[in-house]
Design a protein around this motif. Structure first.
Motif, mmCIF file in Angstrom:
data_model
loop_
_atom_site.group_PDB
_atom_site.id
_atom_site.type_symbol
_atom_site.label_atom_id
_atom_site.label_comp_id
_atom_site.label_asym_id
_atom_site.label_seq_id
_atom_site.Cartn_x
_atom_site.Cartn_y
_atom_site.Cartn_z
ATOM 1 N N VAL A 37 0.879 -1.324 0.020
ATOM 2 C CA VAL A 37 0.020 0.148 0.083
ATOM 3 C C VAL A 37 0.970 1.299 -0.078
ATOM 4 N N TYR A 38 1.867 1.210 0.772
ATOM 5 C CA TYR A 38 2.881 2.299 0.684
ATOM 6 C C TYR A 38 3.404 2.747 -0.521
ATOM 7 N N ILE A 42 3.319 6.011 -2.626
ATOM 8 C CA ILE A 42 4.393 6.919 -3.194
ATOM 9 C C ILE A 42 4.236 6.807 -4.697
ATOM 10 N N THR A 43 4.008 5.754 -5.407
ATOM 11 C CA THR A 43 4.000 5.719 -6.890
ATOM 12 C C THR A 43 3.134 6.600 -7.244
ATOM 13 N N LEU A 44 1.747 6.551 -6.857
ATOM 14 C CA LEU A 44 0.576 7.364 -7.389
ATOM 15 C C LEU A 44 1.259 8.820 -7.247
ATOM 16 N N GLU A 55 -1.152 16.073 4.892
ATOM 17 C CA GLU A 55 -2.703 15.965 4.429
ATOM 18 C C GLU A 55 -2.975 15.066 3.083
ATOM 19 N N GLU A 56 -2.012 15.516 2.089
ATOM 20 C CA GLU A 56 -2.131 14.872 1.073
ATOM 21 C C GLU A 56 -1.703 13.338 0.903
ATOM 22 N N LEU A 61 -2.970 7.822 0.538
ATOM 23 C CA LEU A 61 -2.784 6.463 1.164
ATOM 24 C C LEU A 61 -4.532 6.010 1.538
ATOM 25 N N SER A 62 -5.309 6.739 1.888
ATOM 26 C CA SER A 62 -6.734 6.070 1.948
ATOM 27 C C SER A 62 -7.252 5.739 0.696
ATOM 28 N N ILE A 63 -7.254 6.527 -0.446
ATOM 29 C CA ILE A 63 -7.552 5.992 -1.792
ATOM 30 C C ILE A 63 -6.972 4.951 -2.159
ATOM 31 N N VAL A 64 -5.603 4.634 -1.942
ATOM 32 C CA VAL A 64 -4.956 3.294 -2.245
ATOM 33 C C VAL A 64 -5.564 2.189 -1.567
#
Length: 72
Positions: A37-38, A42-44, A55-56, A61-64
């Motif tokens: 997930v991390y 980070i890739t996204l 914040e971003e 992270l929540s979206i992924v």
């Protein structure tokens, strides 16, 4: 899940080994999923050139994490 490993430890000798194996497997799985997930987050963020503020990061992270849980 962790409770199963602890309960098996009450069985002498055999239970300790099996309980430890179960707990190790669960810890391994949690670590792999966290890393996956991390790395995806980070890739996204790098692809979208998102500024790395807290914040971003949490939003991405929540979206992924949601997408990962939906596909699993």
């Amino acid at each position: 899940m962790l409770g199963a490993g602890e309960l098996l430890k009450f069985i002498p000798v055999f239970g300790s080994f099996v309980g430890a194996a179960i707990e190790s497997g669960i810890a391994y799985a949690i670590t792999i999923v966290s890393a996956y997930v991390y790395i995806k987050a980070i890739t996204l963020m790098a692809r979208k050139r998102i500024d790395f503020n807290n914040e971003e990061k949490l939003q991405v992270l929540s979206i992924v994490l949601r997408k990962f849980l939906q596909t699993s």
